[in-house]
Motif scaffolding. Structure first.
Motif, mmCIF file in Angstrom:
data_model
loop_
_atom_site.group_PDB
_atom_site.id
_atom_site.type_symbol
_atom_site.label_atom_id
_atom_site.label_comp_id
_atom_site.label_asym_id
_atom_site.label_seq_id
_atom_site.Cartn_x
_atom_site.Cartn_y
_atom_site.Cartn_z
ATOM 1 N N GLU A 146 -4.813 4.761 0.343
ATOM 2 C CA GLU A 146 -5.509 4.383 1.576
ATOM 3 C C GLU A 146 -4.808 5.022 2.766
ATOM 4 N N THR A 185 -18.443 9.874 12.969
ATOM 5 C CA THR A 185 -17.566 10.285 14.065
ATOM 6 C C THR A 185 -17.818 11.721 14.523
ATOM 7 N N ASP A 212 -9.275 5.342 7.936
ATOM 8 C CA ASP A 212 -9.629 4.732 9.225
ATOM 9 C C ASP A 212 -9.422 5.724 10.372
ATOM 10 N N SER A 213 -9.605 5.246 11.587
ATOM 11 C CA SER A 213 -9.534 6.128 12.753
ATOM 12 C C SER A 213 -8.148 6.734 12.925
ATOM 13 N N THR A 214 -7.122 6.041 12.449
ATOM 14 C CA THR A 214 -5.767 6.585 12.545
ATOM 15 C C THR A 214 -5.642 7.823 11.669
ATOM 16 N N VAL A 248 -7.160 15.449 12.844
ATOM 17 C CA VAL A 248 -7.483 16.233 14.045
ATOM 18 C C VAL A 248 -6.202 16.835 14.639
ATOM 19 N N ASP A 278 -4.456 4.619 6.439
ATOM 20 C CA ASP A 278 -4.738 3.692 7.532
ATOM 21 C C ASP A 278 -3.581 3.699 8.522
ATOM 22 N N VAL A 279 -3.601 2.743 9.429
ATOM 23 C CA VAL A 279 -2.608 2.720 10.509
ATOM 24 C C VAL A 279 -1.191 2.610 9.963
ATOM 25 N N TYR A 280 -1.028 2.053 8.771
ATOM 26 C CA TYR A 280 0.297 1.879 8.186
ATOM 27 C C TYR A 280 0.771 3.138 7.462
ATOM 28 N N MET A 318 0.836 -1.192 0.000
ATOM 29 C CA MET A 318 0.000 0.000 0.000
ATOM 30 C C MET A 318 0.874 1.246 0.000
ATOM 31 N N SER A 346 1.418 -2.886 11.888
ATOM 32 C CA SER A 346 0.468 -2.138 11.072
ATOM 33 C C SER A 346 0.357 -2.591 9.607
ATOM 34 N N PHE A 394 -9.729 4.726 1.148
ATOM 35 C CA PHE A 394 -10.035 4.158 2.465
ATOM 36 C C PHE A 394 -9.479 5.095 3.530
ATOM 37 N N LEU A 406 -8.131 9.755 10.773
ATOM 38 C CA LEU A 406 -8.918 10.814 11.407
ATOM 39 C C LEU A 406 -8.102 11.480 12.509
ATOM 40 N N LYS A 440 -19.179 9.444 4.919
ATOM 41 C CA LYS A 440 -19.861 8.673 5.968
ATOM 42 C C LYS A 440 -18.987 8.540 7.221
ATOM 43 N N ILE A 441 -17.682 8.371 7.013
ATOM 44 C CA ILE A 441 -16.753 8.236 8.143
ATOM 45 C C ILE A 441 -16.773 9.510 9.005
ATOM 46 N N ARG A 478 -8.382 8.963 18.766
ATOM 47 C CA ARG A 478 -8.497 7.948 17.715
ATOM 48 C C ARG A 478 -9.362 6.793 18.186
ATOM 49 N N LYS A 527 -18.631 7.297 0.630
ATOM 50 C CA LYS A 527 -18.080 6.333 1.586
ATOM 51 C C LYS A 527 -17.074 6.991 2.539
ATOM 52 N N GLU A 575 -10.868 -1.506 11.896
ATOM 53 C CA GLU A 575 -10.813 -0.825 13.192
ATOM 54 C C GLU A 575 -10.510 -1.804 14.327
#
Lengths: 113, 135
Positions: free
Chosen positions: A21, A93, A56-58, A64, A23-25, A1, B12, A54, A60, A88-89, B102, A85, B45
């Motif tokens: 994407e 939240t 994820d919370s990471t 922030v 994400d956490v990575y 990725m 990760s 994509f 977001l 929506k996230i 998070r 999509k 998640e």
């Protein structure tokens, strides 16, 4: 990725175009770029999420964190997103109340100019 | 459809691997693309929470992801050895400036996108996240 990050300037805004994407990575790469921009004096930032598949919370959390950094300098952070999509996230939240979200970079840069 | 389980190292890069695998399983179960997207987010998640808990604890133990489809409900269970039910709803949910953390975003997504989401302590230590998607 892979996460693609391209930075340009529109008016007095730094625009970060994100592709791929988040994400956490990959989110640390975005975090580093946003920290670098603020450290270099860019306090009005637009993050374009139109190329994001994509989130994820990471991711977001990174957005922030960047918002807090620019606010500390009386700056702004606006998002560009029209994908249902991804929107929506932000809705789930509650972050639609935190971030201004626009349909285009021009509107995002214009709205917070 | 047969039950499938996969173990990943608590790092990760492997979270994306689980998302891809579960998306393929979801499609094989007949989910539409919107449902597959929701499955990917929710499973992602649950895995992120487990992987980050392992990284924080310095644990190298694997995270176990189990997928099952009984024809009416798809269940996914993510089991780790470092997560804690207590951290959910505790001080970790908000930062000193009042911004949601998070983890708070993650729990909001999990509870919104699946029909059932439960967090339970795991025998021997850690946490299990149960997710159920009803048809």
């Amino acid at each position: 990725m892979e996460l693609g990050l391209d930075v340009s300037t529109v008016g007095d805004h730094a625009v970060v175009e994100v592709k791929g994407e988040i994400d956490v990575y990959t989110a640390p790469k975005l975090r580093e770029k946003l920290i670098e921009l603020v450290s270099d004096g860019s306090y009005n930032v637009v993050v374009n999420l139109e190329g994001v598949d994509f989130l994820d919370s990471t991711g977001l959390g990174v957005l922030v964190g960047a918002l807090k950094r620019v606010k500390a300098h009386d700056g702004s952070l606006a998002l560009v997103c029209t994908q249902d999509k991804i929107l929506k996230i932000f809705k789930i939240t509650g972050l639609t109340k935190v971030f201004p979200i626009h349909p285009s970079v021009e509107e995002a840069a214009g709205a917070s100019a | 459809m047969a039950a499938v389980s996969v173990e990943i190292p608590p790092r990760s890069p492997y979270v994306g691997v689980v998302r891809l695998a579960l998306a393929a399983l979801g499609r094989a179960s007949g989910l539409d693309e919107e449902q597959v997207d929701e499955l990917k987010i929710a499973v992602g998640e649950a895995c992120v929470n487990s992987v980050l808990a392992h990284e924080e604890a310095g644990s190298e133990e694997a995270v176990l992801v189990e997928y099952d489809d009984d024809g009416s409900t798809i269940t996914v269970q993510v089991s780790d050895r470092a997560g804690s039910v207590e951290q959910l709803g505790g001080s970790d949910m908000q930062d000193s400036q009042g911004f949601s953390s998070r983890l708070a975003f993650s729990v909001a997504l999990l509870e919104s996108l699946v029909d059932e989401c439960r967090f339970e302590p795991r025998d021997g230590g850690g946490m299990i996240t149960h997710l159920a998607f009803r048809r």
